[in-house]
Scaffold this motif. Structure first.
Motif, short mmCIF file in Angstrom:
data_model
loop_
_atom_site.label_atom_id
_atom_site.label_comp_id
_atom_site.label_asym_id
_atom_site.label_seq_id
_atom_site.Cartn_x
_atom_site.Cartn_y
_atom_site.Cartn_z
N ILE A 147 0.86 -1.30 -0.08
CA ILE A 147 -0.01 0.00 0.19
C ILE A 147 0.93 1.35 0.20
O ILE A 147 1.70 1.41 0.92
CB ILE A 147 -0.87 -0.03 1.07
CG1 ILE A 147 -1.70 -1.39 1.38
CG2 ILE A 147 -1.83 1.18 1.24
CD1 ILE A 147 -2.75 -1.45 0.04
N ASP A 148 0.62 2.22 -0.90
CA ASP A 148 1.55 3.42 -1.23
C ASP A 148 0.87 4.42 -0.22
O ASP A 148 1.68 5.32 0.28
CB ASP A 148 1.44 3.82 -2.63
CG ASP A 148 2.14 2.85 -3.81
OD1 ASP A 148 3.37 2.18 -3.27
OD2 ASP A 148 1.61 2.55 -4.50
N LEU A 149 -0.25 4.58 -0.07
CA LEU A 149 -0.78 5.57 0.70
C LEU A 149 -2.11 5.32 1.58
O LEU A 149 -2.85 4.68 0.88
CB LEU A 149 -1.30 6.93 -0.36
CG LEU A 149 -1.96 8.12 0.26
CD1 LEU A 149 -0.95 8.87 1.23
CD2 LEU A 149 -2.57 8.90 -0.84
N HIS A 150 -2.09 5.52 2.79
CA HIS A 150 -2.92 5.31 3.65
C HIS A 150 -3.51 6.73 4.25
O HIS A 150 -2.75 7.27 5.10
CB HIS A 150 -2.62 4.48 4.76
CG HIS A 150 -3.46 3.85 5.65
ND1 HIS A 150 -3.33 3.19 6.75
CD2 HIS A 150 -5.08 3.67 5.51
CE1 HIS A 150 -4.37 2.58 7.40
NE2 HIS A 150 -5.68 3.11 6.65
N LEU A 151 -4.94 6.97 3.76
CA LEU A 151 -5.50 8.06 4.73
C LEU A 151 -6.53 7.67 5.68
O LEU A 151 -7.27 6.52 5.53
CB LEU A 151 -6.35 8.78 3.30
CG LEU A 151 -5.43 9.06 2.08
CD1 LEU A 151 -6.34 9.34 0.76
CD2 LEU A 151 -4.48 10.18 2.40
N ILE A 152 -6.53 8.33 6.55
CA ILE A 152 -7.06 8.28 7.88
C ILE A 152 -8.07 9.28 8.29
O ILE A 152 -7.84 10.34 7.90
CB ILE A 152 -6.43 7.31 8.99
CG1 ILE A 152 -5.54 8.52 9.55
CG2 ILE A 152 -5.80 6.32 8.62
CD1 ILE A 152 -4.78 8.18 10.70
N HIS A 153 -9.25 8.85 8.96
CA HIS A 153 -9.91 10.16 9.55
C HIS A 153 -10.38 9.66 10.81
O HIS A 153 -10.04 8.38 11.18
CB HIS A 153 -11.24 10.41 8.68
CG HIS A 153 -12.37 9.28 8.40
ND1 HIS A 153 -13.15 8.58 9.17
CD2 HIS A 153 -12.16 8.51 7.13
CE1 HIS A 153 -13.59 7.76 8.66
NE2 HIS A 153 -13.17 7.49 7.40
N VAL A 196 -8.77 16.16 0.34
CA VAL A 196 -7.44 16.54 0.87
C VAL A 196 -6.45 15.75 -0.02
O VAL A 196 -5.22 16.32 -0.37
CB VAL A 196 -7.28 16.08 2.15
CG1 VAL A 196 -5.93 16.14 2.86
CG2 VAL A 196 -8.36 17.20 3.11
N GLY A 197 -6.73 14.53 -0.36
CA GLY A 197 -5.62 13.63 -0.92
C GLY A 197 -5.30 14.30 -2.55
O GLY A 197 -4.00 14.55 -2.54
N THR A 208 -2.44 12.12 -3.88
CA THR A 208 -3.03 11.12 -4.75
C THR A 208 -2.23 11.22 -6.24
O THR A 208 -2.37 12.16 -6.86
CB THR A 208 -4.63 11.51 -4.96
OG1 THR A 208 -5.09 11.45 -3.59
CG2 THR A 208 -5.26 10.70 -5.77
N GLN A 209 -1.68 10.17 -6.76
CA GLN A 209 -0.96 10.24 -7.88
C GLN A 209 -1.29 8.91 -8.48
O GLN A 209 -1.69 7.87 -8.09
CB GLN A 209 0.54 10.13 -7.51
CG GLN A 209 0.98 11.54 -6.82
CD GLN A 209 2.26 11.63 -6.68
OE1 GLN A 209 3.05 10.83 -6.88
NE2 GLN A 209 2.79 12.52 -5.84
N PRO A 210 -1.03 8.94 -9.86
CA PRO A 210 -1.25 7.72 -10.72
C PRO A 210 -0.44 6.57 -10.33
O PRO A 210 0.80 6.81 -10.12
CB PRO A 210 -0.94 8.21 -12.29
CG PRO A 210 -1.09 9.76 -12.11
CD PRO A 210 -0.73 10.12 -10.76
N THR A 222 -12.78 7.51 -5.08
CA THR A 222 -12.73 8.58 -5.77
C THR A 222 -11.33 8.82 -6.35
O THR A 222 -11.03 9.34 -7.49
CB THR A 222 -12.86 9.85 -4.72
OG1 THR A 222 -14.07 9.66 -4.00
CG2 THR A 222 -12.87 11.14 -5.33
N HIS A 223 -10.27 8.31 -5.64
CA HIS A 223 -8.62 8.58 -6.13
C HIS A 223 -8.47 7.74 -7.18
O HIS A 223 -7.49 8.11 -7.85
CB HIS A 223 -8.13 8.29 -4.93
CG HIS A 223 -8.36 8.97 -3.35
ND1 HIS A 223 -7.67 10.14 -3.15
CD2 HIS A 223 -9.15 8.56 -2.56
CE1 HIS A 223 -8.16 10.53 -1.98
NE2 HIS A 223 -9.03 9.50 -1.51
#
Length: 456
Positions: free
Chosen positions: A27-33, A110-111, A117-119, A132-133
């Motif tokens: 996993i390259d990116l982990h977004l949390i809330h 926000v990402g 957020t990138q290809p 969404t991303h």
């Protein structure tokens, strides 16, 4: 061997496991809330484990935050979740886009806005609208709390590769018809489960002509068609959007690889759907899931089953009625589906110089602090406020009944959000999903109107 865009990104991230069986993905990116992370952090503490990659973990506050007085959090559970995330971010070294900060906002806004957020990335978040991303050519999907903890501990996740579904969309949209109408129509035509077990690749001339905001709207609602994943080939529109953003400092080194992210000419898709949107009308939902929708000019359908009957009873509507017959009381412009700057600009064109209908309570909630500041620099806040809209602070707001912004029981709301489930916007709330332009026109007219006649 020819590969789809999804195949290319997936295969690059497989650490172990055979195709057809669960595979371990990096996993390259982990977004949390604040809502789905507390138990996961506590799990690390109980096992005396560290966060594997704090540098790839980013937090924001969105679901529970008030949008009037953001620091006056009266709900005890909401306050606990917010303060817990703030403490966890500090304890585990996670960068947090904190309350009131310049970058705070809905996690799926926000990402992209920060350039995180990138290809080609794999992106996860404890929220179903993480799809969404995928608009950037990333594999992005929502995960449960136990999976959040697994990513915390290992920066990996076990997943079974889905099948590929190509959705080819052609035709030029009429003025007054938008990306939101495309995805609502698609779900109306094929149902809320047509994407189950598939990764949806949206393609075709119509998709290529959309802005990144429009593409994000499409992928955002892939989950409402039953799919965990929505993905779109990155192109010059994508690259131009990313360039210069704070976390996109690798742009020049990465663009060459990003340009290779496309489905090969002979790539195999397990299923293909084609849709011509040349004559597509604005869409309005009448029921209690996103497939229960119609073209603006069409009557609500006859009752086919017990679900339809229950939906009509809950919504206080009848077959044969039309969108213009709905007795609206609220209008909500916001959510991770449609609270971007372009959405607010489009709505402002319709609102400017007019007044909100006396029976309507109308609120605008920018999806992020960035959008709010940009909108205010353009004077959009004045346009909305002079018309009689409430101009709020960023957050998830009235998309879901988890904060003070709720639709009163029995009241019909024109909403730019993504779900119209029973009670989604508050107990007994009656939600109708539409585009920002349709919502804005409804606020002014006190009822739904054909926005094509307004924007021409």
């Amino acid at each position: 061997m020819a590969q789809t865009l999804f195949d290319k990104v997936w295969n690059k991230h497989v650490l172990t496991g055979k195709e057809g069986e669960p595979q371990l993905l990096y996993i390259d990116l982990h977004l949390i809330h604040e809502v789905t992370s507390p138990q996961a952090f506590e799990g690390l503490r109980l096992q005396k484990r560290q966060l594997r990659r704090p540098d790839l973990t980013f937090a924001t506050l969105d679901h529970n935050v008030p949008t009037i007085d953001i620091f006056n959090i009266r709900d005890e559970i909401a306050n606990k979740q917010i303060t817990t995330l703030q403490k966890n971010a500090k304890d585990f070294g996670v960068h947090i886009f904190d309350m009131g900060s310049d970058e705070q906002g809905i996690v799926h806004m926000v990402g992209p806005e920060t350039g995180l957020t990138q290809p080609g990335k794999t992106i996860v978040c404890g929220d179903s609208h993480t799809a969404t991303h995928g608009a950037f050519g990333a594999i992005a999907f929502g995960i449960g709390t136990s999976e959040v903890e697994h990513v915390f501990a290992t920066q990996t996740l076990w997943q079974t590769k889905p099948k590929n579904l190509k959705i080819e969309i052609s035709g030029k949209l009429q003025p007054g018809v938008y990306a939101k109408d495309i995805i609502l129509h698609l779900i109306n035509q094929y149902g809320v489960d047509f994407g189950t077990g598939y990764a949806l690749e949206f393609t075709g001339e119509t998709i290529q002509s959309l802005s990144m905001e429009g593409r994000m709207t499409i992928c955002n609602m892939a989950i409402e068609g039953g799919a965990k994943y929505g993905i779109i080939q990155p192109d010059e529109t994508t690259f131009e959007y990313i360039k210069g953003r704070p976390y996109a400092q690798n742009f020049n080194q990465s663009i060459g690889e990003w340009q290779k992210l496309y489905s090969d000419e002979n790539a195999h898709f397990d299923k293909v759907i084609t849709l011509d949107v040349t004559n597509l009308e604005p869409q309005v939902t009448w029921g209690t899931n996103p497939e229960m929708g119609v073209n603006f000019s069409s009557p609500f359908p006859e009752i086919q089953n017990i679900n339809d009957e229950r939906a009509y009873n809950y919504m206080g509507l009848k077959p044969g009625q039309k969108a213009e017959d709905i007795d609206l009381g609220y209008v909500f412009l916001g959510s991770c589906t449609n609270a971007r700057l372009s959405d607010l600009i489009e709505a402002s064109h319709i609102v400017k110089g007019k007044k909100v209908h006396p029976k309507i309570t109308a609120i605008v909630v920018p999806g992020s602090r960035t959008v709010k500041k940009e909108a205010e620099s353009l004077g959009l806040d004045k346009v909305f406020k002079e018309a009689g809209f409430e101009w709020r602070e960023p957050g998830c707001s009235m998309c879901l009944g988890m904060n003070p912004d709720q639709v009163p029981e029995g009241v019909h709301c024109a909403s730019t959000s993504n779900r119209n489930f029973e009670g989604r916007q508050g107990k007994g709330a009656r939600t109708h999903l539409v585009s920002p332009a349709m919502a804005a026109a409804a606020a002014i007219n006190g009822k739904f109107v054909d926005v094509r006649k307004v924007v021409v």
